[in-house]
Design a protein around this motif. Structure first.
Motif, short mmCIF file in Angstrom:
data_model
loop_
_atom_site.label_atom_id
_atom_site.label_comp_id
_atom_site.label_asym_id
_atom_site.label_seq_id
_atom_site.Cartn_x
_atom_site.Cartn_y
_atom_site.Cartn_z
N ASN A 1 15.32 9.48 -26.44
CA ASN A 1 14.35 8.92 -25.50
C ASN A 1 14.05 9.93 -24.39
O ASN A 1 14.56 11.05 -24.38
N GLN A 2 13.22 9.53 -23.44
CA GLN A 2 12.82 10.44 -22.36
C GLN A 2 14.02 10.90 -21.53
O GLN A 2 14.03 12.00 -21.01
N GLU A 3 15.02 10.06 -21.45
CA GLU A 3 16.18 10.37 -20.62
C GLU A 3 16.95 11.58 -21.15
O GLU A 3 17.50 12.36 -20.37
N VAL A 4 16.98 11.74 -22.47
CA VAL A 4 17.77 12.84 -23.05
C VAL A 4 16.90 13.88 -23.75
O VAL A 4 17.42 14.86 -24.28
N ALA A 5 15.58 13.69 -23.76
CA ALA A 5 14.69 14.57 -24.51
C ALA A 5 14.81 16.03 -24.06
O ALA A 5 14.84 16.94 -24.90
N GLN A 6 14.88 16.27 -22.76
CA GLN A 6 14.95 17.64 -22.27
C GLN A 6 16.24 18.32 -22.71
O GLN A 6 16.24 19.50 -23.06
N ARG A 7 17.32 17.55 -22.72
CA ARG A 7 18.60 18.12 -23.13
C ARG A 7 18.58 18.53 -24.61
O ARG A 7 19.03 19.62 -24.97
N PHE A 8 18.01 17.68 -25.45
CA PHE A 8 17.95 18.01 -26.87
C PHE A 8 16.92 19.10 -27.15
O PHE A 8 17.06 19.86 -28.11
N ALA A 9 15.89 19.20 -26.31
CA ALA A 9 14.94 20.31 -26.44
C ALA A 9 15.64 21.64 -26.19
O ALA A 9 15.34 22.65 -26.84
#
Length: 267
Positions: A110-118
């Motif tokens: 989700n948006q909460e973790v998207a940056q981390r997985f990117a």
């Protein structure tokens, strides 16, 4: 001496078409023109098996168990070969989909973790990522059981680069979005197998020889579950195309179908 084929994995990501259409779609990416292998053609996400992939499958508790199936009684894609971990990693690198379980549920990005997985994905694309480290940090179990063995192709002798490639089917996770990487690939799309084949015949959708055959096989199924059931119940043979030159142009063909030679330069 002919080049030895490198072990590789490819994932055919599937989803059912929305609405009343009784058909399935596959996610395909287009290799960049500069690619050393199959440039500028539409393929499924995939690549070579690495040492880290093998380590991931050999690490206790990191991968879901994969029971023997009629598709692979010899264990060509059994745990420890690295083929399934490689399929998961390549799909993440090239399509932004990570097949993994978190708290016994399919991973939701989700948006909460998207940056981390990117950031994880970027590291993999820079050849700095590790499935083992990713799984431990995010408390994941790789969904190696989510991959249905579908096909096996070995690049012909005489080609400068050769691969021993295992193809898997996988259902697209509902809470993840497929996005091409814009590095090794220049485009990405969901498309029905029948439409892809029609566009190929029209000369606007270049395909690789094995990819054409995978699409033709998938065109026989109207829903994802139908394709998965068929994959589980049928033995996967090894396809070994041969290479020949016609008027100086390299062509490949299957030994059982020599009349239908495939112009490699056409794609």
């Amino acid at each position: 001496m002919p080049a030895q084929p490198r072990l590789a994995s490819t994932v055919i990501l599937l989803r059912n078409c929305s609405g009343e259409t009784h058909s399935l779609e596959v996610f395909m990416v287009r290799r960049v023109v500069q690619s050393e292998f199959m440039p500028n053609v539409y393929v499924f996400p995939g690549g070579s098996v690495t040492d880290d992939d093998c380590i991931a499958e050999q690490t206790a508790g990191l991968c879901a168990s994969v029971p023997p199936t009629e598709a692979d009684p010899e264990g060509r894609t059994a745990s420890g070969t690295g083929t399934r971990a490689a399929a998961i990693r390549e799909l993440f690198e090239e399509a932004n989909i990570l097949l993994a379980y978190q708290n016994e549920q399919m991973l939701a990005v989700n948006q909460e973790v998207a940056q981390r997985f990117a950031a994880y994905r970027q590291a993999f694309n820079q050849r700095e990522g590790s499935l083992v480290e990713l799984a431990h940090k995010e408390k994941l179990k790789l969904a190696t059981d989510h991959l249905a063995y579908f096909a096996h192709w070995i690049t012909p002798e005489g080609m400068p680069k050769r691969y021993d490639t295992h193809f898997f089917l996988a259902v697209a996770p509902v809470e993840q979005e497929a996005v091409y990487d814009q590095l090794e690939t220049s485009d990405g799309m969901w498309i029905q197998p029948t439409v892809a084949l029609e566009h190929f015949k029209e000369g606007i959708f270049p395909l690789a020889f094995p990819t054409y055959h995978q699409l033709r096989d998938l065109a026989n199924y109207s829903r994802v579950q139908e394709a998965l059931d068929a994959a589980a119940a049928h033995y996967v043979p090894t396809h070994r195309p041969l290479l020949k030159h016609i008027d100086g142009v390299p062509h490949v063909y299957l030994p059982e179908d020599p009349e239908n030679a495939w112009n490699i330069q056409r794609g």
